[in-house]
Design a protein around this motif. Sequence first.
Motif, PDB file in Angstrom:
ATOM      1  N   PHE A  76       0.832  -1.197   0.000  1.00  0.00           N
ATOM      2  CA  PHE A  76       0.000   0.000   0.000  1.00  0.00           C
ATOM      3  C   PHE A  76       0.871   1.253   0.000  1.00  0.00           C
ATOM      4  O   PHE A  76       0.501   2.288  -0.564  1.00  0.00           O
ATOM      5  CB  PHE A  76      -0.930   0.016   1.215  1.00  0.00           C
ATOM      6  CG  PHE A  76      -2.230  -0.709   0.997  1.00  0.00           C
ATOM      7  CD1 PHE A  76      -3.185  -0.201   0.130  1.00  0.00           C
ATOM      8  CD2 PHE A  76      -2.498  -1.896   1.658  1.00  0.00           C
ATOM      9  CE1 PHE A  76      -4.383  -0.856  -0.081  1.00  0.00           C
ATOM     10  CE2 PHE A  76      -3.687  -2.562   1.452  1.00  0.00           C
ATOM     11  CZ  PHE A  76      -4.638  -2.047   0.588  1.00  0.00           C
ATOM     12  N   GLU A  77       2.039   1.161   0.640  1.00  0.00           N
ATOM     13  CA  GLU A  77       2.955   2.303   0.668  1.00  0.00           C
ATOM     14  C   GLU A  77       3.453   2.609  -0.743  1.00  0.00           C
ATOM     15  O   GLU A  77       3.501   3.773  -1.172  1.00  0.00           O
ATOM     16  CB  GLU A  77       4.139   2.004   1.588  1.00  0.00           C
ATOM     17  CG  GLU A  77       5.127   3.153   1.685  1.00  0.00           C
ATOM     18  CD  GLU A  77       6.310   2.841   2.582  1.00  0.00           C
ATOM     19  OE1 GLU A  77       7.241   3.673   2.632  1.00  0.00           O
ATOM     20  OE2 GLU A  77       6.313   1.778   3.223  1.00  0.00           O
ATOM     21  N   THR A  78       3.835   1.547  -1.474  1.00  0.00           N
ATOM     22  CA  THR A  78       4.299   1.733  -2.853  1.00  0.00           C
ATOM     23  C   THR A  78       3.168   2.218  -3.745  1.00  0.00           C
ATOM     24  O   THR A  78       3.357   3.067  -4.624  1.00  0.00           O
ATOM     25  CB  THR A  78       4.864   0.409  -3.394  1.00  0.00           C
ATOM     26  OG1 THR A  78       5.843  -0.090  -2.495  1.00  0.00           O
ATOM     27  CG2 THR A  78       5.509   0.614  -4.757  1.00  0.00           C
ATOM     28  N   PHE A  79       1.968   1.674  -3.531  1.00  0.00           N
ATOM     29  CA  PHE A  79       0.815   2.082  -4.318  1.00  0.00           C
ATOM     30  C   PHE A  79       0.521   3.568  -4.099  1.00  0.00           C
ATOM     31  O   PHE A  79       0.119   4.282  -5.020  1.00  0.00           O
ATOM     32  CB  PHE A  79      -0.399   1.229  -3.934  1.00  0.00           C
ATOM     33  CG  PHE A  79      -1.554   1.360  -4.884  1.00  0.00           C
ATOM     34  CD1 PHE A  79      -1.471   0.864  -6.178  1.00  0.00           C
ATOM     35  CD2 PHE A  79      -2.728   1.984  -4.493  1.00  0.00           C
ATOM     36  CE1 PHE A  79      -2.529   0.986  -7.054  1.00  0.00           C
ATOM     37  CE2 PHE A  79      -3.797   2.116  -5.365  1.00  0.00           C
ATOM     38  CZ  PHE A  79      -3.690   1.606  -6.658  1.00  0.00           C
ATOM     39  N   ALA A  80       0.726   4.034  -2.871  1.00  0.00           N
ATOM     40  CA  ALA A  80       0.534   5.462  -2.576  1.00  0.00           C
ATOM     41  C   ALA A  80       1.531   6.312  -3.340  1.00  0.00           C
ATOM     42  O   ALA A  80       1.225   7.437  -3.744  1.00  0.00           O
ATOM     43  CB  ALA A  80       0.675   5.704  -1.077  1.00  0.00           C
ATOM     44  N   SER A  81       2.733   5.773  -3.574  1.00  0.00           N
ATOM     45  CA  SER A  81       3.731   6.498  -4.357  1.00  0.00           C
ATOM     46  C   SER A  81       3.238   6.733  -5.785  1.00  0.00           C
ATOM     47  O   SER A  81       3.506   7.786  -6.387  1.00  0.00           O
ATOM     48  CB  SER A  81       5.052   5.711  -4.404  1.00  0.00           C
ATOM     49  OG  SER A  81       5.559   5.511  -3.110  1.00  0.00           O
ATOM     50  N   VAL A  82       2.523   5.747  -6.328  1.00  0.00           N
ATOM     51  CA  VAL A  82       1.944   5.906  -7.666  1.00  0.00           C
ATOM     52  C   VAL A  82       0.921   7.047  -7.655  1.00  0.00           C
ATOM     53  O   VAL A  82       0.819   7.826  -8.608  1.00  0.00           O
ATOM     54  CB  VAL A  82       1.287   4.599  -8.136  1.00  0.00           C
ATOM     55  CG1 VAL A  82       0.590   4.781  -9.483  1.00  0.00           C
ATOM     56  CG2 VAL A  82       2.325   3.483  -8.231  1.00  0.00           C
ATOM     57  N   GLY A  83       0.161   7.150  -6.557  1.00  0.00           N
ATOM     58  CA  GLY A  83      -0.797   8.247  -6.421  1.00  0.00           C
ATOM     59  C   GLY A  83      -0.114   9.600  -6.453  1.00  0.00           C
ATOM     60  O   GLY A  83      -0.643  10.564  -7.023  1.00  0.00           O
TER      61      GLY A  83
END
Length: 304
Positions: A76-83
Amino acid sequence: MAYYDTVRRTLIMILTLNLSVALLKGSYGLFTNSLSMSADGLHSLFDSSSNIIGLVGITLASRPPDEEHPYGHAKFETFASVGVAVLLFATCFFLILQAADRFQNPLSPRVTQLSFTIMAVTLIINIAVSTYENMLGKKLGSTILVADSLHTRSDIFASAGVILGFVAVKMGYPLADPAIALFICLLIALTGLQIMRDSSKVLLDRAAIDKKMIADLARSVAGVGSCHNIRTRGPAGEVYVDLHIGVDPSLSIDEAHEVGNAVELVIKSSIEGVKDVLVHLEPWDEAARAENEKVSNIRQRMNR
């Protein structure tokens, strides 16, 4: 949890600074009709938005494993980076529209001594924030902190560009203001692409650790005859490793299991950030045959 608490506190601190910087640059940019300064303020505002995305992402990532997510929620942390990257691209689109309108309808901004002072102060703040956040992100292996520091770093170049634009306007070139705004767009887009590239490595399970390092550590354990089928994945602070090792077939199940435990221990203790190691045991002869067959196949492909 100490890791997530540290990242959360850092993001909250940087969120406060980014909001202050955005308000200062944005309000004065609107007051003086400076598109580049307003664009830079908007960029800082999106820095704040990325901090909020990071806080949401890190909160979700800190949740423990459950039945539906046995490997935990770290991605989820990496996915937030995409955001964060998506926000950067949205910023670019908005600024391009504004710059195009300014080229068609030229408007000379008012550049004052206070304009230079505000940009210089915010530039110093951004340099300090970006440096600290990047160093801490690399130390902790936090993808969201590193991504956010890159976002802030683009703000540094943007602010420097605005100051150069002010100098050009003072020299009688008012179109330098929207031109600098477009330059800022390019920097923002490049930052977004870099974040997408780095995040994709984790989301697509790119190998996280060099195979040779894993193999050398496994072979250093007494009783390991061979090592192959090595796979690694995950973010820097939470890497999963699985591998096959060959052991003497005359060993008892308990003895072979102890060898596997020793391999797991040496990998975890030697490589920081390894969360779990799955060791598959094979009879020595079978493991050696599999490894030799793999080498033979590679040589055949090279000779074709």
